[in-house]
Design a protein around this motif. Structure first.
Motif, PDB file in Angstrom:
ATOM      1  N   LEU C  59       0.841  -1.201   0.000  1.00 10.67           N
ATOM      2  CA  LEU C  59       0.000   0.000   0.000  1.00 10.67           C
ATOM      3  C   LEU C  59       0.870   1.243   0.000  1.00 10.67           C
ATOM      4  O   LEU C  59       0.661   2.172  -0.794  1.00 10.67           O
ATOM      5  CB  LEU C  59      -0.869   0.012   1.255  1.00 10.67           C
ATOM      6  CG  LEU C  59      -2.273  -0.538   1.160  1.00 10.67           C
ATOM      7  CD1 LEU C  59      -2.962  -0.419   2.501  1.00 10.67           C
ATOM      8  CD2 LEU C  59      -3.052   0.246   0.115  1.00 10.67           C
ATOM      9  N   LEU C  63       0.774   3.102  -3.431  1.00 14.02           N
ATOM     10  CA  LEU C  63      -0.362   4.010  -3.436  1.00 14.02           C
ATOM     11  C   LEU C  63      -0.061   5.284  -2.652  1.00 14.02           C
ATOM     12  O   LEU C  63      -0.050   6.388  -3.188  1.00 14.02           O
ATOM     13  CB  LEU C  63      -1.583   3.287  -2.843  1.00 14.02           C
ATOM     14  CG  LEU C  63      -2.859   4.134  -2.807  1.00 14.02           C
ATOM     15  CD1 LEU C  63      -3.341   4.397  -4.218  1.00 14.02           C
ATOM     16  CD2 LEU C  63      -3.938   3.448  -1.997  1.00 14.02           C
ATOM     17  N   PHE C  67       1.358   8.937  -4.471  1.00 16.82           N
ATOM     18  CA  PHE C  67       0.342   9.979  -4.634  1.00 16.82           C
ATOM     19  C   PHE C  67       0.301  10.956  -3.470  1.00 16.82           C
ATOM     20  O   PHE C  67      -0.629  11.746  -3.363  1.00 16.82           O
ATOM     21  CB  PHE C  67      -1.035   9.336  -4.847  1.00 16.82           C
ATOM     22  CG  PHE C  67      -1.104   8.503  -6.103  1.00 16.82           C
ATOM     23  CD1 PHE C  67      -1.190   9.110  -7.346  1.00 16.82           C
ATOM     24  CD2 PHE C  67      -1.043   7.119  -6.040  1.00 16.82           C
ATOM     25  CE1 PHE C  67      -1.228   8.339  -8.495  1.00 16.82           C
ATOM     26  CE2 PHE C  67      -1.082   6.356  -7.183  1.00 16.82           C
ATOM     27  CZ  PHE C  67      -1.175   6.952  -8.423  1.00 16.82           C
ATOM     28  N   GLY C  68       1.266  10.837  -2.564  1.00 13.00           N
ATOM     29  CA  GLY C  68       1.313  11.792  -1.450  1.00 13.00           C
ATOM     30  C   GLY C  68       0.103  11.731  -0.547  1.00 13.00           C
ATOM     31  O   GLY C  68      -0.454  12.736  -0.131  1.00 13.00           O
ATOM     32  N   LEU C  69      -0.353  10.527  -0.287  1.00 13.31           N
ATOM     33  CA  LEU C  69      -1.564  10.374   0.528  1.00 13.31           C
ATOM     34  C   LEU C  69      -1.234   9.955   1.953  1.00 13.31           C
ATOM     35  O   LEU C  69      -1.931   9.163   2.551  1.00 13.31           O
ATOM     36  CB  LEU C  69      -2.487   9.332  -0.109  1.00 13.31           C
ATOM     37  CG  LEU C  69      -2.921   9.625  -1.539  1.00 13.31           C
ATOM     38  CD1 LEU C  69      -3.778   8.498  -2.059  1.00 13.31           C
ATOM     39  CD2 LEU C  69      -3.654  10.940  -1.611  1.00 13.31           C
ATOM     40  N   TYR C  71      -1.697  11.081   4.712  1.00 13.04           N
ATOM     41  CA  TYR C  71      -2.732  11.230   5.738  1.00 13.04           C
ATOM     42  C   TYR C  71      -3.725  10.069   5.737  1.00 13.04           C
ATOM     43  O   TYR C  71      -4.518   9.931   6.635  1.00 13.04           O
ATOM     44  CB  TYR C  71      -3.461  12.569   5.561  1.00 13.04           C
ATOM     45  CG  TYR C  71      -4.150  12.721   4.222  1.00 13.04           C
ATOM     46  CD1 TYR C  71      -5.485  12.338   4.062  1.00 13.04           C
ATOM     47  CD2 TYR C  71      -3.479  13.248   3.116  1.00 13.04           C
ATOM     48  CE1 TYR C  71      -6.114  12.466   2.844  1.00 13.04           C
ATOM     49  CE2 TYR C  71      -4.096  13.375   1.895  1.00 13.04           C
ATOM     50  CZ  TYR C  71      -5.424  12.985   1.764  1.00 13.04           C
ATOM     51  OH  TYR C  71      -6.040  13.100   0.566  1.00 13.04           O
ATOM     52  N   LEU C  72      -3.685   9.272   4.680  1.00 14.10           N
ATOM     53  CA  LEU C  72      -4.589   8.116   4.652  1.00 14.10           C
ATOM     54  C   LEU C  72      -3.922   6.846   5.140  1.00 14.10           C
ATOM     55  O   LEU C  72      -4.498   5.761   5.100  1.00 14.10           O
ATOM     56  CB  LEU C  72      -5.111   7.894   3.231  1.00 14.10           C
ATOM     57  CG  LEU C  72      -6.200   8.852   2.787  1.00 14.10           C
ATOM     58  CD1 LEU C  72      -6.605   8.537   1.360  1.00 14.10           C
ATOM     59  CD2 LEU C  72      -7.393   8.765   3.703  1.00 14.10           C
ATOM     60  N   VAL C  75      -5.714   4.969   8.077  1.00  8.31           N
ATOM     61  CA  VAL C  75      -7.003   4.417   7.659  1.00  8.31           C
ATOM     62  C   VAL C  75      -6.818   3.234   6.725  1.00  8.31           C
ATOM     63  O   VAL C  75      -7.426   2.177   6.900  1.00  8.31           O
ATOM     64  CB  VAL C  75      -7.859   5.512   6.986  1.00  8.31           C
ATOM     65  CG1 VAL C  75      -9.123   4.905   6.427  1.00  8.31           C
ATOM     66  CG2 VAL C  75      -8.189   6.597   7.979  1.00  8.31           C
ATOM     67  N   SER C  76      -5.935   3.393   5.761  1.00  5.50           N
ATOM     68  CA  SER C  76      -5.838   2.320   4.777  1.00  5.50           C
ATOM     69  C   SER C  76      -5.174   1.080   5.378  1.00  5.50           C
ATOM     70  O   SER C  76      -5.609  -0.042   5.123  1.00  5.50           O
ATOM     71  CB  SER C  76      -5.069   2.799   3.546  1.00  5.50           C
ATOM     72  OG  SER C  76      -3.805   3.277   3.948  1.00  5.50           O
TER      73      SER C  76
END
Ligand code: FMN
Ligand code: FMN
Ligand code: FMN
Ligand code: RBF
Ligand code: SF4
Ligand code: SF4
Ligand code: SF4
Ligand code: SF4
Ligand code: FES
Lengths: 175, 210, 193, 509, 219, 351
Positions: C59, C63, C67-69, C71-72, C75-76
């Motif tokens: 992940l 992912l 994509f610079g996510l 902060y997720l 959660v993920s």
């Protein structure tokens, strides 16, 4: 942002589907614990456990609301069996090593009313109307229902007499 | 809204389950995305403010008029990556702050070393560490003023052989029962001074890409 | 080879997840009354932990990072872990009811066994490559299983000891955990290189 | 002592070496004790079902007359040790740790010692195996080594399993006791003869007589007596307790272990006590049943330690009086040896067939003192001849988990007491094991009772249902009756009603 | 009304997350080297707990059981991330004190435990109050553990409280003596102190029961 | 009816108190030697430790309602205190002794229910807890200052310095060999240089070097240990296994790389190995109950001590090794249960 929402949503959808399918595929019926427990109890519905009969006791056991030592007629053997079934530990000490008792009818007072005879859950009392009643040692569980109902207090619970056959060593006293 | 009755029927179906999970995650990620957007700038500001404060602690207030937080050069001290912040007054470099690392007892210690153009230590502060509370954490200014013992020192004060903790025959105190931590900090400060002596010309030659 | 061993040893002993990192304490205290159950729990956790390390690494690498996510991340990761655990639970109930009965309510709690998420997050923090991430998960799980087994062994013995009433049960278990963690401090600073 | 013995001794890990105290009595020949004024003969002097009396109170009986007959497979007869009158049949104190009374015959000797006609046998070695066993049974012989298993039943074991060896147990490893020692020294011929007879009954080819090394005179005597019989060999045993235990003896002498829960006959070996052998020889040759036995009277408190041959049924009090009474404070009267014998609640109990000793122990001898916590020194495990871990079992039993102790081998414990003897914390380990075995037996009894109760309850609900059904039927019947009566009353005269009423049941049935 | 009384009693004492259920042990051990840290973690957890209980209770009818745990945990994780981001942005000083520990709240099994065992079965108001009660009970235990460890371990109490609560709370910061038993602020200390506190709770209850019996008898 | 007494009606006369007293007797020589070497402070420290251990024992017994002073006579508390005292730096302040006794007796022993119930060795729990809590005080070692030699304080002075925790004059402090080489190694000085710089005394087993009160007189410890073995208080298995578990890897590693691994001789004589092997690892309560188990346990303790000494942050790891293995004892016991007579192999195997 869009990527975030869509990708995660996609993952979640897949996982949800997998879990849903797994839940269905791997479904198992919950075991009939209560009825199994009830079958293990003596079934004399004597109420000594404080529950309305063995069924109530079984339900309470299944819900974990009652200790496995609840049933005096069943004795330690039942407690151990129940503990085994439910996968819990027993404190047999809690059974209090209660002196086993059985009912005895005093011949001089018994008026032969047959009340005890009708009450006894194990048919341990024999006798007919207006005749002296007597207790079968092998069948009496010492539940005391007969003593409670006897109008003349002719039935009392007495400790089971010690014999060489049933005598056993007591637990050693220990500091 | 779905009626209670149809909900009862829908709930056990697989697509519904998957959809519920997906929906939850969708809403959650959307909410978080928004939150991230809303907080990104404030967080960056807060972090920058932090750096500014720690730099300010090791730089005399009147020694610069630029923002050393932004005036930064990435360099290496051996295999340790360091950040060199340059303080300038009127565009002229007056001092640098080297943000470097040391290997302490409990892990990495982050520290900033302010060095004047005269190769003197202006100040040292610890920015992060995982040393044992009560033992190694006396390097924090909040716990002890030990770090202030570097102020004003340079490579000849004390002489190079004495740039060590007292236990190793040096000039700096160690803490009772914890030698590893101060040893690491002393060594890092000394290394920073040496790095400065070797490299400052290069650094100052680089114009800040304003 | 020896590098692999050192990594495993140091994650299992020196930086033990339970006693040093303070992760996964609830199952450590909850499922340690019987040695067999403890080992079962350890193995279940090992499985989930290794799986989670791998999944979260993917992940992160494919992912979140690109994509610079960031902060997720929580959660993920937790989503994937929770789903994996629940899958294991369903499968176990079907195929090994005995194990399921023993691990009982603790299986769902593996989801919230901090060790699982904790190790996944630490992996990201350390920027491990896939093999290291996997080994790290495995080593942590081995450490978890090891201390679970030791602790459960001692607790089984405590069941027979004349522990004073106010200490019996949870208090003495905690004190025992404390002494166990005291013993593990002997490994602190262990360098095998 | 051969090389093989040396190796075997070295490999022995278990056992304890209690102070033997044997010199108190070992040089005292077995003397016959005069008949007391009263004999109490319990009906259960053996393992198995109690015997059933075949005489009535008031009846005069003769020496050797059968007073009670065996009941069932495992049981043994009781015979009159002398002539006299049966004074009573009732509950009397018996040697049992509980101090409870149990059924017994009371025989008042008349001093005439008038015998019944015995049936001697000139050459018992010519008897068939079955006949030997029958005569042993008729003689009321039970094992004199302590377990009191009916000897004849054991002689029948050869039928089910091929038995190759008969072991004679001359261990006598219990401290104080020396009656087996004396028997071997005084009647070695009888011992060897009895052994050969039993071997014949069992179909065993070899007889091995094991005797502890601390009885050199007995070894020599028995060796001499056995010299003409190549099938009989004598082996010296290391001195340690409980060498005389059957399982240990078998393992030491044959190198084979008796499987758990099984009989030694399963590995082709049967064990008998030397005293039993001597009695078998006597019973077969003279035809006189077992009515007397040799026992050791000892302990520091007794005035005159002795080996006595006493009539079974003699009270302990009489024996002590015969030995000059006690000369110190007695902490415990023990029947049997100190390691496994039972504490007597009083001296008003009779000696039975299994009584090998009567000990009057002072408090120093009896040891004891209050128990403290187990320090896990594992000495108890080190001495256990069975390889159990007594401290682990006791801990579980204390925690109320006898079942867990069974997993550790509780049922294999032979109750030898070595563990408790050596425990520095003085934990009554063997007491714990007896307690737990008792609880388990009680639990089993209660389980059985539960099952029968369940059946009774089911029967009762069936009965109640039946009664309810019958009641309902009866009510319906009465209703129908009433209606019919009403109908009829409306129709017909009252006088005819009585007859018709009898018909109604048939109609409704 | 007595419903709420029971919920409160449960959360604060009888069924206290730490002392009663032995859940949420990781933060209870990891973050309690000082009373201040315990307090901060307790407050943050309380916030998440109230919010998650409310949220879970309000969606409880919609959630199919097969995916219930993933859904709950995603909700909790989102809440925690929200708290994390907001603290970082707007209460940066506080964030620096708690920083590391906030992510831990997600896997605080006490929160999911509450969602599962209470909120998913109870109505909204009850769940919210339960979250609050559990949170306060948790916070109190955290502060208690932290206080004991801090006093024994470093001779201070509520050190750096002003960083967490603002300068007005500087009065809380006490320095009792120099040094202390380092063990107490290290991992083993957490276990030992909680063990001791639980034993004390037991002794207290037993004492109360005994006194209760005595009173009942003399009455 | 009187309660029946079960057989056996005889006892070999041993008692827990006797076992403990024998161990104390065996400890006496090395203790006296320690007193001589380290002088009055050591004597006071020993008195305070043993006294406070007995006091805490008394308090715990009273609180738990388990009988009064008579039970003190089993000597286990005094012995635990004694052993703790022997493992402390000789000039430690009084509160180290008292806190140590408290941890040993109240936490490690009585929270578990007292004698025989504790899974961890009380003295070692206390030692480790002290070491970690008070790293400074617990690593303050003195060079031997023998009684009557005039180097150390006299009785009154010693009591004063104990009670007021006065710092040890620099002239008297000295490192232990293990501590010395660890410090030197952390500065990059290898053993070839650091061992000779320490002096030869550390490896002669006589003990004229810094260390805890009871650990330096190795030959006297050995004598005491052999005495205990001869009286069958302890078996030979644990001590031999411990020493083997320590020495074998030490010899191998030293042979391969003498610059970074101490010799077996140093491992044996420099630290706690001897005292530990004969008196601490052998604690009956906290060690396995079977021969196989004891061998395993001893080997693991020796090996772990070597690992911790050689690779971990602490110079000495004996106490940690003991605690780690204490935690494994139940598992070891469970998997090394002896075969029961008549179970399993029935053919041709005698008991
Ligand atoms: C629990 C524990 C925590 C420690 N923490 C630190 C620390 O934070 N910093 C440090 O330098 N040494 C720390 N140490 C290491 C020791 O105190 C070490 O022996 C010491 O640094 C060596 O220095 P010395 O020469 O003063 O004894 C710690 C040791 C222990 C047991
Ligand atoms: C611990 C123990 C010790 C025993 N010691 C002896 C003994 O010394 N002599 C003996 O003849 N039987 C002893 N027995 C009884 C034997 O096991 C065995 O039952 C007996 O020798 C069988 O012979 P019998 O049936 O003729 O009595 C002992 C039993 C146990 C359990
Ligand atoms: C039985 C025993 C166990 C010990 N265990 C430890 C230990 O685990 N860790 C330790 O640092 N010191 C321990 N010590 C003290 C050391 O052996 C000792 O004095 C040693 O040389 C360490 O000194 P240093 O810490 O200054 O190097 C123990 C002492 C004894 C007698
Ligand atoms: C051989 C032997 C060694 C012992 N060693 C210790 C020890 O190392 N530490 C200790 O606290 N007690 C020791 N004891 C005393 C006792 O076993 C100890 O106080 C118990 O652990 C307390 O339950 C020892 C006793 C014996 C017999
Ligand atoms: S006490 Fe036992 S037998 Fe009686 S009702 Fe209860 S469960 Fe049934
Ligand atoms: S006590 Fe009375 S009612 Fe109960 S089983 Fe016995 S005889 Fe029947
Ligand atoms: S009494 Fe049982 S447990 Fe004890 S030594 Fe004898 S056989 Fe072993
Ligand atoms: S001999 Fe006694 S003290 Fe020793 S282990 Fe056995 S029961 Fe425990
Ligand atoms: S909080 Fe429960 S496992 Fe960590």
């Amino acid at each position: 942002m869009l990527i975030a929402v869509t990708s995660l949503t996609l993952i979640a959808t897949c996982l949800g589907l997998i879990l849903g399918i797994a839940a269905r595929r791997f479904h198992v019926e919950p075991p009939e614990l209560v009825s199994e427990l009830e079958a293990m109890l003596p079934g004399s519905q004597c109420g000594q456990c404080g529950f309305p009969g063995c069924n109530g006791a079984a339900e309470a056991l299944a819900d974990g609301l009652a200790p496995v030592t609840l049933c005096p007629p069943g004795g330690p053997a039942l407690a151990l069996a129940l503990a085994d079934k439910l996968g819990v530990q027993v404190e047999l000490g809690a059974m209090g090593e209660r002196e086993p008792t059985i009912a005895a009818v005093r011949e001089d007072i018994c008026i032969g009313c047959t009340k005890c005879f009708k009450e006894c859950p194990t048919d341990a009392i024999h006798g007919a109307m207006k005749q002296m009643h007597s207790v079968m040692k092998e069948a009496c569980t010492g539940c005391g229902k007969c003593a409670e109902i006897c109008p003349t207090e002719a039935v009392t619970l007495v400790p089971v007499a010690a014999t060489l056959g049933n005598w056993r060593w007591r637990e050693p006293a220990f500091a | 809204m779905i009626g209670n009755h149809s909900l009862e029927r829908l709930r056990p179906t697989i697509p519904f389950q998957a959809a519920m999970l997906a929906l939850t995650v969708m809403l959650a990620s959307a909410a978080l995305g928004l939150a991230d957007r809303a907080t990104r700038q404030p967080i960056a500001d807060a972090v920058a403010a932090d750096t500014r404060t720690s730099l300010a602690q090791v730089l005399p207030t009147d020694s610069y008029d630029n923002d050393p937080t932004d005036d930064v050069i990435d360099a290496r001290d051996g295999d340790v990556p360091v950040a060199v912040h340059v303080a300038r007054k009127g565009g002229v470099p007056t001092a640098v702050v080297i943000a470097t690392r040391a290997r302490g007892y409990g892990g990495e210690i982050g520290l900033v070393v302010g060095i004047s153009r005269g190769e003197r230590v202006l100040g040292v502060r610890i920015t992060r560490h995982a040393e044992t509370p009560g033992l190694g954490d006396k390097i924090e200014i909040a716990k002890s003023d030990w770090v202030t013992s570097f102020a004003g020192r340079h490579l000849a004060d004390p002489e190079p052989a004495k740039w060590a903790v007292r236990k190793d025959g040096g000039a700096f105190d160690q803490f009772a029962g914890a030698t590893i931590t101060p040893r690491a900090v002393v060594a890092a400060v000394k290394r920073s001074l040496e790095l400065y002596r070797r490299e400052h010309a290069t650094w100052f030659a680089l114009r800040k890409p304003s | 080879m020896s590098e692999v061993l050192i990594l495993l040893l140091s994650t299992a002993l020196v930086n033990n997840v339970v006693l040093v990192k303070f992760l996964g304490l609830c199952p450590f205290l909850g499922v340690s009354r019987k040695l067999d159950a403890a080992i079962g729990m350890g193995l279940a956790t090992t499985f989930v932990l290794t799986l989670a390390s791998a999944a979260s690494w993917m992940l992160e690498q494919w992912l979140l990072e690109p994509f610079g996510l960031g902060y997720l991340r929580i959660v993920s990761f937790i989503l994937v872990i929770a789903a994996a655990v629940q899958f294991v639970e369903l499968a176990m109930r079907k195929f090994s009811p005995e194990l399921h009965q023993v691990l009982g309510i603790y299986l769902p709690l593996i989801t919230t066994n901090c060790a699982v998420l904790g190790v996944a997050l630490l992996n990201v923090q350390q920027g491990s490559d896939f093999l290291h991430a996997l080994l790290y998960g495995l080593g942590s799980a081995a450490g978890f299983t090891l201390v679970m087994a030791m602790f459960a062994g001692v607790r089984e013995r405590l069941e027979l000891a004349a522990v004073p009433a106010s200490f019996s049960g949870a208090p003495i278990a905690l004190i025992t955990a404390g002494l166990l963690s005291l013993a593990f401090m002997g490994f602190s600073g262990l360098r095998l290189d | 002592m051969g090389f093989r013995d040396l190796i075997a001794d070295f490999k022995l890990q278990w056992g304890v070496h209690p102070d033997g105290h044997k010199s108190l009595t070992s040089e005292r020949p077995i003397e016959s004790m005069p008949l007391p004024e009263r004999l109490v003969l319990p009906l259960a002097q053996h393992i198995g079902a109690p015997a059933r009396p075949v005489v009535a109170p008031g009846e005069r009986v003769l020496r050797g007359q059968r007073l009670a007959e065996p009941v069932g497979m495992v049981s043994s007869a009781v015979h009159a040790p002398t002539s006299g009158r049966i004074a009573d049949i009732g509950d009397y104190p018996v040697p049992h740790p509980s101090g409870l009374a149990a059924a017994a015959l009371v025989l008042l000797p008349d001093g005439l010692d008038e015998p019944v006609a015995f049936e001697p046998c000139e050459d018992p070695h010519s008897l068939e195996a079955d006949e030997i066993a029958r005569r042993v049974a008729a003689g009321g012989v039970v094992g004199l080594g302590g377990a009191t298993f009916p000897a004849a039943v054991k002689l029948g074991l050869g039928k089910r399993n091929p038995v190759h060896t008969l072991l004679l147990n001359g261990g006598e490893c219990e401290p104080y006791l020396s009656c087996d020692d004396r028997t071997m020294r005084e009647r070695p011929q009888a011992v060897v003869d009895g052994a050969r007879l039993m071997a014949r009954a069992l179909g065993a080819q070899a007889v091995v007589i094991g005797i502890e090394r601390n009885k050199p005179a007995a070894i020599a005597a028995v060796q001499l007596a056995a010299s003409g019989h190549p099938e009989v060999s004598v082996r010296a045993l290391p001195v340690r307790y409980p060498m005389g235990s059957e399982k240990q003896l078998v393992a030491y002498l044959t190198g084979v272990e008796v499987p758990a829960g099984g009989l030694s006959a399963e590995v082709g070996v049967v064990v008998h006590n030397v005293g039993t052998a001597a009695e078998v020889s006597r019973v077969l040759r003279t035809g006189e049943p077992l009515t007397h036995r040799a026992l050791t009277v000892s302990g520091a408190a007794i005035s005159r330690p002795a080996n006595l041959r006493v009539a079974i049924g003699t009270s302990v009090a009489d024996i002590i009086a015969h030995c000059g009474g006690v000369r110190r404070d007695v902490a415990r009267y023990v029947m049997g040896g100190p390691m496994m014998g039972m504490l007597l609640p009083g001296t008003d109990v009779p000696v039975v067939k299994g009584s090998s000793g009567v000990l009057s122990l002072t408090s120093e001898e009896a040891g004891g003192g209050s128990a403290s916590a187990c320090i896990r020194c594992a000495r108890c495990a080190g001495v256990c001849p069975i390889g159990l871990q007594p401290f682990e079992m006791a801990a579980r039993i204390r925690a109320g988990r006898a079942e867990a102790a069974v997993d550790l081998g509780l049922k294999d414990c032979i109750g030898c007491g070595s563990c408790a003897y050596t425990c520095p914390a003085k934990i009554p380990l063997s007491h714990y094991f007896s307690y737990a075995k008792g609880s388990l037996a009680a639990a089993e009894r209660s389980r059985l009772k539960n099952e029968s109760i369940k059946k009774l309850t089911a029967a009762r609900s069936e009965r109640l249902a039946r009664e309810a059904r019958e009641k309902a039927e009866a009510a319906a019947r009465r209703k129908a009756e009433r209606e019919a009566a009403k109908r009829r009353a409306a129709e017909a005269a009252a006088g005819e009603a009585a007859e018709e009423r009898r018909e109604v049941p048939q109609v409704s049935a | 009304m007595s419903d709420y009384r029971k919920i409160l009693r449960d959360g604060l004492w009888d069924n206290n997350m730490i002392a009663g259920q032995l859940l949420a042990m990781c933060p209870a051990m990891a973050v309690t080297a000082s009373a201040t840290n315990g307090l901060g973690m307790g407050l943050a957890t309380t916030a998440v707990l109230v919010a998650s209980n409310t949220l879970v209770s309000s969606v409880r009818h919609l959630v199919p059981s097969a995916v219930r745990i993933p859904i709950f945990i995603v909700l909790i994780a989102s809440l925690v991330t929200l708290v994390d981001l907001s603290l970082n942005a707007w209460l940066h000083e506080l964030y620096k004190v708690l920083g590391l520990f906030i992510a831990l709240i997600v896997v605080n099994c006490g929160i999911l435990g509450r969602a599962e065992s209470f909120a998913s079965k109870s109505k909204l108001a009850h769940s919210a109050v339960d979250g609050l009660a559990m949170g306060i009970g948790f916070t109190l235990m955290m502060v208690a553990i932290g206080a004991v460890r801090e006093v024994l371990g470093s001779g201070t109490l509520f050190a750096q409280a002003s960083l967490l609560l603002g300068p007005a709370f500087a009065f809380l910061e006490l320095k009792l003596f120099d040094g202390g038993a380092l063990l107490m602020v290290l991992p083993p200390g957490g276990f030992l102190v909680l063990g001791g506190l639980l034993a004390a709770k037991r002794a207290l209850e037993a004492g109360r029961q005994r006194r209760g019996v005595v009173v009942a008898q003399s009455a | 009816m009187t309660t029946p007494v079960h057989a056996p009606h005889a006892h070999d006369g041993g008692s827990v108190g006797r076992v403990m007293r024998l161990v104390m007797l065996a400890l006496l020589p090395v203790t006296l030697w320690g007193f001589y070497l380290f002088g009055w402070p050591a004597i006071w420290l020993w008195l305070i430790t043993v006294g406070s251990a007995m006091l805490f024992e008394l308090v715990c017994l009273r609180v738990s309602g388990r009988g009064g002073p008579t039970i003190l006579r089993d000597g286990s508390a005094a012995l635990a205190g004694w052993l703790l005292a022997l493992t402390l730096p000789p000039w430690s302040p009084w509160w180290i002794a008292v806190i140590g006794s408290f941890v040993a007796i109240c936490i490690a022993k009585h929270a578990y229910g007292g004698l025989g119930q504790n899974p961890f060795n009380p003295a070692m729990v206390a030692r480790v807890a002290l070491l970690i809590s008070f790293p400074l005080e617990m690593t303050q070692w003195v060079a031997p200052a023998p009684l009557f030699s005039g180097t150390g304080p006299d009785a009154i002075e010693a009591l004063e310095r104990l009670l007021f925790s006065s710092p040890i004059p620099d002239a008297l402090t000295s490192a232990t060999l293990l501590g010395h080489v660890k410090t030197e190694a952390s500065r990059g000085v290898d053993l070839l240089a650091s061992v000779p710089s320490f002096g030869a005394a550390a490896a002669d087993g006589i003990g004229r070097h810094a260390g805890s009160i009871g650990e330096t007189g190795s030959w006297l410890i050995l004598a005491g240990g052999l005495f205990l073995i001869s009286r069958r208080v302890i078996g030979w298995h644990v001590p031999v296994a411990v020493l083997a578990g320590l020495c074998v890897p030490a010899m191998l590693a030293h042979g391969l790389d003498p610059a970074h691994h101490l010799s077996a001789r140093h491992h044996l004589f420099a630290g706690a190995a001897m005292l530990g092997a004969f008196f601490i690892a052998t604690d009956l309560v906290t060690s396995p109950a079977t021969v196989t188990g004891r061998l395993l346990y001893g080997l693991a303790i020796g090996f772990l001590s070597w690992v911790i000494r050689s690779f971990a942050g602490f110079p000495e790891g004996f106490a940690f090794a003991v605690l780690l293995m204490n935690a494994c004892v139940p598992i070891i016991d469970r998997f090394t249960r002896p075969r029961i007579y008549g179970h399993g192999a029935t053919d041709g195997r005698a008991a």
